[in-house]
Design a protein around this motif. Structure first.
Motif, PDB file in Angstrom:
ATOM      1  N   TRP A 192       0.678  -1.374  -0.034  1.00 64.20           N
ATOM      2  CA  TRP A 192      -0.116  -0.111  -0.068  1.00 64.20           C
ATOM      3  C   TRP A 192       0.656   1.196  -0.110  1.00 64.20           C
ATOM      4  O   TRP A 192       0.207   2.270  -0.353  1.00 64.20           O
ATOM      5  N   ILE A 193       2.200   1.124   0.690  1.00 63.29           N
ATOM      6  CA  ILE A 193       3.021   2.303   0.546  1.00 63.29           C
ATOM      7  C   ILE A 193       3.237   3.197  -1.049  1.00 63.29           C
ATOM      8  O   ILE A 193       3.585   4.061  -1.036  1.00 63.29           O
ATOM      9  N   TYR A 246       0.941   3.979  -2.818  1.00 62.87           N
ATOM     10  CA  TYR A 246      -0.187   5.041  -2.740  1.00 62.87           C
ATOM     11  C   TYR A 246       0.202   6.520  -2.195  1.00 62.87           C
ATOM     12  O   TYR A 246      -0.434   7.447  -2.352  1.00 62.87           O
ATOM     13  N   ALA A 247       1.441   6.275  -1.231  1.00 63.87           N
ATOM     14  CA  ALA A 247       1.903   7.587  -0.538  1.00 63.87           C
ATOM     15  C   ALA A 247       2.063   8.716  -1.641  1.00 63.87           C
ATOM     16  O   ALA A 247       1.709   9.784  -1.355  1.00 63.87           O
ATOM     17  N   ALA A 288       7.031  11.680   1.099  1.00 60.51           N
ATOM     18  CA  ALA A 288       5.696  10.967   1.465  1.00 60.51           C
ATOM     19  C   ALA A 288       5.722   9.565   1.714  1.00 60.51           C
ATOM     20  O   ALA A 288       4.889   9.092   2.532  1.00 60.51           O
ATOM     21  N   PHE A 320       4.448   8.087   5.204  1.00 62.76           N
ATOM     22  CA  PHE A 320       3.505   7.165   5.328  1.00 62.76           C
ATOM     23  C   PHE A 320       3.879   5.936   6.171  1.00 62.76           C
ATOM     24  O   PHE A 320       3.110   5.489   6.968  1.00 62.76           O
ATOM     25  N   TRP A 323       1.813   4.889   9.348  1.00 64.49           N
ATOM     26  CA  TRP A 323       0.857   3.667   9.176  1.00 64.49           C
ATOM     27  C   TRP A 323       1.496   2.470   9.194  1.00 64.49           C
ATOM     28  O   TRP A 323       0.891   1.423   9.130  1.00 64.49           O
ATOM     29  N   ARG A 344      -9.320   5.458   0.968  1.00 65.23           N
ATOM     30  CA  ARG A 344      -9.296   5.193   2.460  1.00 65.23           C
ATOM     31  C   ARG A 344     -10.692   5.274   3.230  1.00 65.23           C
ATOM     32  O   ARG A 344     -11.799   5.738   2.454  1.00 65.23           O
ATOM     33  N   GLU A 353      -6.134  12.065  10.641  1.00 60.11           N
ATOM     34  CA  GLU A 353      -5.761  10.480  11.152  1.00 60.11           C
ATOM     35  C   GLU A 353      -6.502  10.097  12.156  1.00 60.11           C
ATOM     36  O   GLU A 353      -6.699   8.769  12.358  1.00 60.11           O
ATOM     37  N   PRO A 361      -5.790   3.736   6.010  1.00 61.77           N
ATOM     38  CA  PRO A 361      -5.079   4.159   5.258  1.00 61.77           C
ATOM     39  C   PRO A 361      -5.411   4.093   3.575  1.00 61.77           C
ATOM     40  O   PRO A 361      -6.321   3.109   3.174  1.00 61.77           O
TER      41      PRO A 361
END
Length: 503
Positions: free
Chosen positions: A177-178, A180-181, A243, A247, A251, A301, A317, A323
């Motif tokens: 998923w990182i 998408y940061a 970024a 992240f 997260w 998210r 957050e 996330p």
């Protein structure tokens, strides 16, 4: 089960004097060590540039000793004269020194108990516990031993509601998923901030111009124009790295659980660990948020829509349950939280007149600055004429595409006990609200909307943002829809069109 106070005192000398007669307890005295290390670091980092500039390096240890000593003394006074206790009815904290202050919360009104532990807290084995009622009332116990903070949190949030769902993990972090940061405005913002900070530090030492020449020299024999254009690209690379790092810090180790007692718990954080709790009995729905970059990458998210949560932008957050993750994962998590799938809802499309309004607004937003540049260009310099023409050629098609995308995103509908509304392009949001959580409707119709048979219907709720709008819906259909969501709430208004037709 946490150990008794007597066993805790024997096992850990730092706990020895924490409980007084009457059930009063003290904060953890390791706060003195945390304060000493923190202020020493602040003094060294802030004093070093000045010491180097004045060639007086002896100032650094002197300043560190003075600042740390004063801070530890102040923290000792706070620790020594602060105590708290948790009774069957209340959580109380008081400070008795020159000024006597006391604060208490009714336990039945406590809605959140969130843990935070920064790297220093983790090194010393302590954590901060923030207890709130969902309004402005809050008590922060900082620091407590980590085990004590966890035990007090569990005690304060213990509820015995009717269990309709199974407890257990709902989602855990997938490292993929990182990716998408960087798909947001955070990356370029961080890149510009990094370059600005770099030049500011260089300017402190009188080397700002030299730094720019060095950066341009890195590009070798490339033309100056190309080198200047490469600088924003380099800043963007730095922003992407920032970024990704942000992240990871926010997260990493993410986990969403449904715990016994009817609570959702989010745990996350790499260096600073955080634990946020949302009571399901105050949950009024969820919001699927899809910023443009994440949406193009197929991500979304999930935010909680609950009563008593902060609405400030810097607390985003604290309400996030998931996330940025693949859209399918976001829909699955939302379904587990709500007990109802929302991706299968057939939303009612909005009339073509709503598309026309978006196209007109988008065109006006671009043409207004273009006209200003053209007018100034005829008076001042032809460069402004060129800039106006470039802006029109580049920005107008983008604005039209965004307007069309915003129109395609409009929709509203119902699913079981939920109201669903969707809108937005740069930030598309799908709000899913419990119908019994809607406490009112606001109907707005401008002169231009009235001419085209449109209206905006805003559902009012005590949760989340407080208001969720169905924008530019057909006036008659929207009124009937709003009346059907909460029967009886708009009955007198829904009958008005029919009476007018008969007349």
């Amino acid at each position: 089960m946490s150990p008794s106070p007597e066993h805790a005192s024997a096992a850990d000398p730092t706990q020895a004097d924490r409980r007084d007669p009457g059930g009063w307890r003290r904060l953890d005295r390791r706060t003195l060590g945390v304060t000493a290390v923190l202020l020493t670091g602040v003094a060294v980092s802030a004093g070093t540039p000045t010491a180097i500039g004045t060639r007086s390096l002896w100032l650094v240890p002197a300043a560190a000793l003075l600042l740390a000593g004063a801070g530890v003394l102040a923290e000792y006074v706070r620790w020594r004269h602060t105590r708290f206790r948790c009774t069957a009815e209340r959580l109380e904290i008081e400070f008795r020194f020159a000024v006597h202050t006391r604060k208490s919360l009714l336990r039945e009104r406590i809605r959140s108990a969130d843990l935070t532990a920064n790297p220093l807290h983790r090194a010393f084995g302590v954590a901060a516990l923030a207890i709130g009622t969902g309004q402005q009332e809050k008590i922060i116990l900082s620091p407590l031993a980590r085990a004590d903070a966890e035990a007090l949190r569990a005690e304060l949030l213990h509820r015995l509601p009717e269990q309709t769902t199974e407890d257990g993990p709902l989602a855990t972090l997938d490292p993929r998923w990182i990716r998408y940061a960087p798909m947001s405005f955070v990356a370029p913002t961080l890149g510009l901030a990094a370059f600005g900070t770099l030049f500011k530090v260089a300017d402190w030492f009188g080397a700002g111009g030299g730094l720019l020449k060095w950066l341009l020299h890195l590009f070798g024999d490339l033309p100056l124009t190309v080198s200047i254009l490469l600088l924003p690209a380099l800043a963007n690379v730095a922003g992407v790295a920032g970024a990704v790092g942000l992240f990871a810090e926010m997260w990493w180790h993410y986990r969403l659980d449904r715990e016994p007692g009817g609570t959702l718990r989010v745990r996350r954080g790499l260096l600073t660990t955080r634990s946020t709790t949302v009571e399901e009995r105050r949950l009024r729905g969820v919001e699927l948020v899809e910023p443009l970059g994440a949406r193009l990458a197929g991500a979304a998210r999930v935010d909680a829509v609950a009563t008593g949560m902060k609405r400030a932008d810097d607390e985003t957050e604290s309400k996030t349950l998931l996330p940025a993750a693949p859209r399918a994962v976001a829909h699955d998590v939302a379904a587990k939280v709500l007990g109802e799938r929302i991706d299968a809802v057939a939303l009612v499309p909005h009339p073509p007149a709503a598309r026309g309004r978006r196209l007109r607004w988008a065109s006006a937003a671009v043409l207004a600055p273009v006209l200003v540049l053209l007018l100034l260009g005829t008076v001042l310099t032809g460069v402004l004429l060129v800039l106006g023409g470039v802006l029109a050629v580049v920005a107008l098609p983008v604005a039209v595409l965004l307007a069309l995308d915003a129109y395609r995103g409009l929709g509203h509908g119902t699913r079981g006990r939920y109201l669903v509304t969707r809108a937005g392009s740069v930030r598309r949001s799908t709000a899913v609200l419990t119908r019994d959580g809607v406490i009112g409707w606001t109907v707005k119709q401008s002169v231009f909307q009235r001419r085209r048979g449109l209206a905006t219907f805003t559902a009012t709720t005590a949760a989340g943002a407080g208001a969720y709008a169905i924008r530019d819906a057909d006036a008659a259909e929207g009124l009937a829809f709003a009346a059907g969501v909460v029967p009886g709430l708009l009955a007198q208004f829904a009958s008005a069109p029919a009476e007018a037709t008969r007349a």
